[in-house]
Write a protein that holds these residues in place. Structure first.
Motif, PDB file in Angstrom:
ATOM      1  N   ASP A  74      49.478  50.795  -9.807  1.00 16.28           N
ATOM      2  CA  ASP A  74      48.753  51.971  -9.327  1.00 16.28           C
ATOM      3  C   ASP A  74      47.801  51.614  -8.196  1.00 16.28           C
ATOM      4  O   ASP A  74      47.625  52.385  -7.256  1.00 16.28           O
ATOM      5  N   GLU A  75      47.220  50.432  -8.274  1.00 18.62           N
ATOM      6  CA  GLU A  75      46.277  50.016  -7.228  1.00 18.62           C
ATOM      7  C   GLU A  75      47.025  49.678  -5.946  1.00 18.62           C
ATOM      8  O   GLU A  75      46.646  50.083  -4.855  1.00 18.62           O
ATOM      9  N   LYS A  76      48.113  48.934  -6.087  1.00 19.32           N
ATOM     10  CA  LYS A  76      48.838  48.482  -4.898  1.00 19.32           C
ATOM     11  C   LYS A  76      49.548  49.642  -4.199  1.00 19.32           C
ATOM     12  O   LYS A  76      49.576  49.718  -2.979  1.00 19.32           O
ATOM     13  N   LEU A  83      47.646  57.428 -10.611  1.00 21.02           N
ATOM     14  CA  LEU A  83      47.663  57.496 -12.073  1.00 21.02           C
ATOM     15  C   LEU A  83      46.365  56.994 -12.709  1.00 21.02           C
ATOM     16  O   LEU A  83      46.332  56.678 -13.897  1.00 21.02           O
ATOM     17  N   ARG A  84      45.319  56.889 -11.862  1.00 17.85           N
ATOM     18  CA  ARG A  84      44.003  56.521 -12.403  1.00 17.85           C
ATOM     19  C   ARG A  84      42.948  57.395 -11.736  1.00 17.85           C
ATOM     20  O   ARG A  84      43.096  57.732 -10.555  1.00 17.85           O
ATOM     21  N   PRO A  85      41.874  57.718 -12.471  1.00 16.53           N
ATOM     22  CA  PRO A  85      40.795  58.470 -11.833  1.00 16.53           C
ATOM     23  C   PRO A  85      40.116  57.605 -10.771  1.00 16.53           C
ATOM     24  O   PRO A  85      40.166  56.370 -10.843  1.00 16.53           O
ATOM     25  N   ASN A  86      39.451  58.226  -9.813  1.00 15.93           N
ATOM     26  CA  ASN A  86      38.717  57.471  -8.782  1.00 15.93           C
ATOM     27  C   ASN A  86      37.348  57.053  -9.270  1.00 15.93           C
ATOM     28  O   ASN A  86      36.873  55.967  -8.964  1.00 15.93           O
ATOM     29  N   TYR A 187      46.954  63.468 -15.321  1.00 11.82           N
ATOM     30  CA  TYR A 187      47.904  62.608 -16.048  1.00 11.82           C
ATOM     31  C   TYR A 187      47.663  61.179 -15.567  1.00 11.82           C
ATOM     32  O   TYR A 187      47.649  60.919 -14.357  1.00 11.82           O
ATOM     33  N   THR A 188      47.432  60.265 -16.492  1.00  6.22           N
ATOM     34  CA  THR A 188      47.036  58.909 -16.087  1.00  6.22           C
ATOM     35  C   THR A 188      47.784  57.832 -16.884  1.00  6.22           C
ATOM     36  O   THR A 188      48.590  58.126 -17.764  1.00  6.22           O
ATOM     37  N   LEU A 189      47.408  56.607 -16.593  1.00  8.25           N
ATOM     38  CA  LEU A 189      47.960  55.459 -17.323  1.00  8.25           C
ATOM     39  C   LEU A 189      47.633  55.536 -18.814  1.00  8.25           C
ATOM     40  O   LEU A 189      48.326  54.927 -19.632  1.00  8.25           O
ATOM     41  N   ALA A 190      46.587  56.283 -19.166  1.00  7.13           N
ATOM     42  CA  ALA A 190      46.266  56.437 -20.597  1.00  7.13           C
ATOM     43  C   ALA A 190      47.462  57.055 -21.316  1.00  7.13           C
ATOM     44  O   ALA A 190      47.892  56.571 -22.374  1.00  7.13           O
ATOM     45  N   ASP A 191      48.016  58.122 -20.731  1.00  7.22           N
ATOM     46  CA  ASP A 191      49.172  58.789 -21.341  1.00  7.22           C
ATOM     47  C   ASP A 191      50.398  57.871 -21.318  1.00  7.22           C
ATOM     48  O   ASP A 191      51.133  57.767 -22.304  1.00  7.22           O
ATOM     49  N   ILE A 192      50.600  57.220 -20.188  1.00  6.58           N
ATOM     50  CA  ILE A 192      51.783  56.356 -20.016  1.00  6.58           C
ATOM     51  C   ILE A 192      51.762  55.181 -20.996  1.00  6.58           C
ATOM     52  O   ILE A 192      52.772  54.849 -21.612  1.00  6.58           O
TER      53      ILE A 192
END
Ligand SMILES: N[C@@H](CCC(=O)N[C@@H](CS)C(=O)NCC(=O)O)C(=O)O
Length: 244
Positions: A74-76, A83-86, A187-192
């Motif tokens: 997600d960062e790269k 997929l992450r909050p700022n 929707y974020t990595l938390a769900d994934i």
């Protein structure tokens, strides 16, 4: 080029495969047969010294651990779906969820899945088994494979698995409700990171995961299962086609 070494439908593999799919990233897939101990070959241990899947390779550089792989992706690839909050506080809160998956997810599924590997250890001679066990780098995994081979999973293990699953689902039931997803409307990595485990919990612990015992988690899981990326990842283990 991105490459992913994975074990198909294993929970940690699905975490990384789902993240790649949600971000729309292409990758070269390397399927490892975990029941055949392909995760402990010398070549693979050079990429992932823990002898587990998944491992991401980005332009020749290895990144290990599904939670860290997903953060890295997600960062790269931040020009793809984020997929992450700022906001740092929200990001930390999201990571509490991904850490929950990382810390307790496997414990909830292992006592239900690993005893089935006994058919594979039984197919080995005593010497072959010793040789395979000797190549496992993590003591905890070596002991777990030895336990599989001696048929050592007990009711105590089952109860521990149930407790781990209950911990995750109780926290999720309390945390859901501010939006469709664990972090609200995003929707974020938390769900994934959580869905591969919770999907199996529905199968293993139907008395705990149903519309009356855990209505919010049940509804969240239904929403997750409707996502095209989840359906695509669940539909194939990406194993190479077997010769006819
Ligand atoms: N924390 C690691 C755990 C990886 C892990 O345990 N993967 C399992 C599949 S879900 C595995 O490779 N099992 C094979 C073995 O332990 O021999 C991650 O999330 O990547």
């Amino acid at each position: 080029m991105l490459e992913l070494y994975h074990g198909g439908h294993t929970t940690c593999s699905r975490k990384a495969r789902l993240c790649l799919r949600e971000k729309g990233l292409d990758y070269k897939s390397h399927f490892l047969n975990l029941r055949g101990f392909e995760q402990h070959t010398p070549a693979y241990l050079k990429l992932n010294p823990n002898g587990v899947v998944p491992t991401l390779i980005d332009d020749g550089e290895a990144v290990v651990d599904s939670m860290l792989i997903n953060e890295y992706l997600d960062e790269k690839f931040d020009q793809h779906t984020r997929l992450r909050p700022n906001n740092p506080l929200d990001k930390a809160r999201m990571r509490v969820w991904t850490k929950l998956a990382s810390d307790h997810g496997l414990a909830g599924v292992v006592p239900r899945i690993w005893p089935t590997f006994k058919a594979n250890t039984d197919a080995l001679s005593r010497n072959e088994l010793q040789e395979k066990l000797g190549r496992i780098p993590l003591a905890e995994r070596q002991e777990r494979w030895a336990k599989v081979a001696r048929g050592g999973f007990s009711d105590e293990d089952s109860n521990a698995g149930r407790k781990a699953a209950s911990l995750i689902m109780t926290r999720m039931e309390a945390g859901l409700g501010q939006g469709q997803w664990l972090m609200g409307e995003q929707y974020t990595l938390a769900d994934i990171d959580l869905v591969p485990f919770v999907d199996r919990f529905a199968e293993f612990y139907p008395d705990m995961l149903n519309a009356s015992a855990a209505p919010k988690v049940t509804a969240w899981l239904a929403r997750m299962r409707e996502r095209p990326a989840v359906q695509a990842v669940w539909a194939t283990d990406e194993a190479p086609a077997k010769a006819a």
